[in-house]
Design an enzyme around this catalytic site. Structure first.
Site, short mmCIF file in Angstrom:
data_model
loop_
_atom_site.label_atom_id
_atom_site.label_comp_id
_atom_site.label_asym_id
_atom_site.label_seq_id
_atom_site.Cartn_x
_atom_site.Cartn_y
_atom_site.Cartn_z
CE1 TYR A 107 -3.82 -3.27 4.78
CE2 TYR A 107 -3.84 -0.88 4.56
CZ TYR A 107 -3.75 -2.14 3.99
OH TYR A 107 -3.59 -2.26 2.64
CG HIS A 108 -1.51 2.17 6.45
ND1 HIS A 108 -2.63 2.79 6.97
CD2 HIS A 108 -1.71 2.10 5.11
CE1 HIS A 108 -3.45 3.10 5.98
NE2 HIS A 108 -2.93 2.69 4.84
CB THR A 123 -0.94 0.03 1.23
OG1 THR A 123 -1.57 1.31 1.33
CG2 THR A 123 -0.16 -0.23 2.51
CE LYS A 134 -1.25 -4.86 2.94
NZ LYS A 134 -1.28 -5.98 2.01
CB SER A 139 -3.89 2.48 10.39
OG SER A 139 -3.56 1.68 9.26
#
Length: 420
Positions: free
Chosen positions: A193-194, A149, A197, A191
């Site tokens: 989530y990030h 991302t 990644k 976040s």
């Protein structure tokens, strides 16, 4: 003419994975999907569901066989937990390419609470590491295409053009010597989530260097749109349209609000600049990555998978003009800069022949039509973005946001039914 390959699509039941699997199958690749169907389970957890009706995996695959004459295999495997099943599938299939979509993909969901934070880290990191470790252990040599991302870089607003993955730095040493190094471009995740990644990048880098696994890491922007050339061929193949506060991307959320006559809710000032890509370009970019694997040189090939950048308020105004909808500013649930610039290099995909679809080219109207067609499935109570980034935001923000979406719900639902 592309050489035909055996391709394993991990997470092939999801928003990006499903149309990618169909596109690669249409190109003639031998495609197998591995998925634990967790995205469907999260729908049930949130009390939300795709605006578009999603058939069972068995029905989807049968419909594709019916309209295309091509077969897609399916294995229900939790890659983050069932290493034995993953290893058996890889040894049996011996794929030329493994496409890794098998991660929890929503930033708001990853910030929702303790359960969701733990799940996002456990699932995403374990899935990536299990795949790489099993490939290393078995000695097979697939090209791993990982969906990353743009959000790993953060949005700090300085306007620096983000290169494709690496940054050249000069480190001072003794005797006035300068040492040149190419490092991974610094991450600044916004976040959980990030963050996962960002951690994926280190895992990919290690296994590329240590085990010479060939890896392409695609740093993707926000995906807009729903349909691709393949998913349009039969209603049973239709792709997801998520509009809820956790999984609905900003553009699709605006389109849904416009379709049912709700003001377009812009967080903060709307000055956040984001990178975007149409779902059709997503599948084309993945196909280009499959066709152009990196050399086995110990270095991850990193590509920025995006086509244009826009400020959120500009998107809202654009859709507002198209759909005759109002724009409303609401509190921002995220901990981020109110305004930022974003410049991104996507030179590699352009050089490989990608001709980007832009918001100005008319496909936006197609997405509006889908939102309007299925507006009778709209659940207004799921739209509010009530997952906040800090505990200090929760009490007032959640109360105000829920109040905003609860007003005149009956009138909006009646409007949706009329328009449907």
């Amino acid at each position: 003419m592309q050489a035909m390959k055996k391709v394993l699509v991990i997470g092939g039941d999801g928003f990006c994975g499903w149309p990618t699997a169909l596109h690669l199958s249409e190109l003639g690749h031998e495609v197998t999907i591995a998925d634990n169907l967790s995205r469907r389970a999260i729908d049930a957890e949130l009390g939300a569901e795709s605006l578009t009706p999603i058939e069972t995996m068995e029905t989807r695959i049968a419909a594709w066989k019916e309209v295309s004459g091509k077969t897609i295999g399916f294995a229900q495997i939790d890659v983050a937990k069932d290493v034995i099943a993953l290893r058996s599938l890889l040894e049996e299939m011996r794929p030329d390419t493994v496409i890794h979509f098998g991660e929890q993909r929503a930033a708001p969901y990853s910030m929702k609470g303790l359960k969701q934070k733990l799940y996002t880290v456990d699932n995403n990191i374990s899935a990536t590491h299990n795949l790489l470790a099993v490939i290393s252990e078995t000695g097979i040599d697939p090209h791993v295409v990982h969906l990353g991302t743009m959000g790993v870089y953060g949005y700090d607003g300085d306007g620096l053009t983000i290169p494709e993955g690496y940054l050249t730095v000069f480190v001072p040493g003794e005797d006035n010597q300068m040492f040149k190094r190419d490092i991974l471009y610094p991450t600044n995740p916004g976040s959980v989530y990030h963050m996962t990644k960002s951690m994926d990048q280190l895992l990919l880098q290690f296994y590329a260097k240590n085990d010479m696994i060939r890896v392409t890491d695609l740093h993707q922007g926000i995906v807009w749109g729903t349909q691709t050339e393949e998913t349009r061929r039969d209603v049973r193949l239709i792709n997801r349209f998520d509009y809820d506060g956790d999984y609905g991307t900003v553009l699709n959320r605006f389109l849904m609000q416009a379709a049912v006559g709700h003001p377009l809710t812009v967080h903060g000032t709307g000055g956040q600049t984001r990178a975007f890509i149409h779902i059709q370009d997503t599948v084309r970019c993945v196909a280009l990555a499959v066709a152009n694997p990196p050399e086995q040189n110990g270095k991850v090939k990193i590509l920025n998978q995006m086509t244009e950048t826009h400020r959120v308020r500009d998107l809202a105004n654009l859709i507002g003009r198209i759909a005759d909808a109002e724009v409303a500013l609401v509190d921002n649930p995220r901990k981020e800069a109110a305004e930022n610039d974003l410049r991104v290099s996507n030179a590699t995909f352009l050089d490989l022949g990608l001709k980007p679809i832009t918001l100005a080219e008319g496909l936006l109207e197609e997405t509006v039509e889908i939102a309007t067609k299925y507006a009778h499935r709209y659940k207004p109570e799921t739209v509010a973005c009530v997952s906040t980034w800090t505990d200090q935001q929760k009490p007032g923000f959640v109360r105000d946001e829920l109040h905003s979406f609860s007003q005149n719900t009956a009138d909006r639902t009646a409007t949706a039914e009329t328009r449907g």
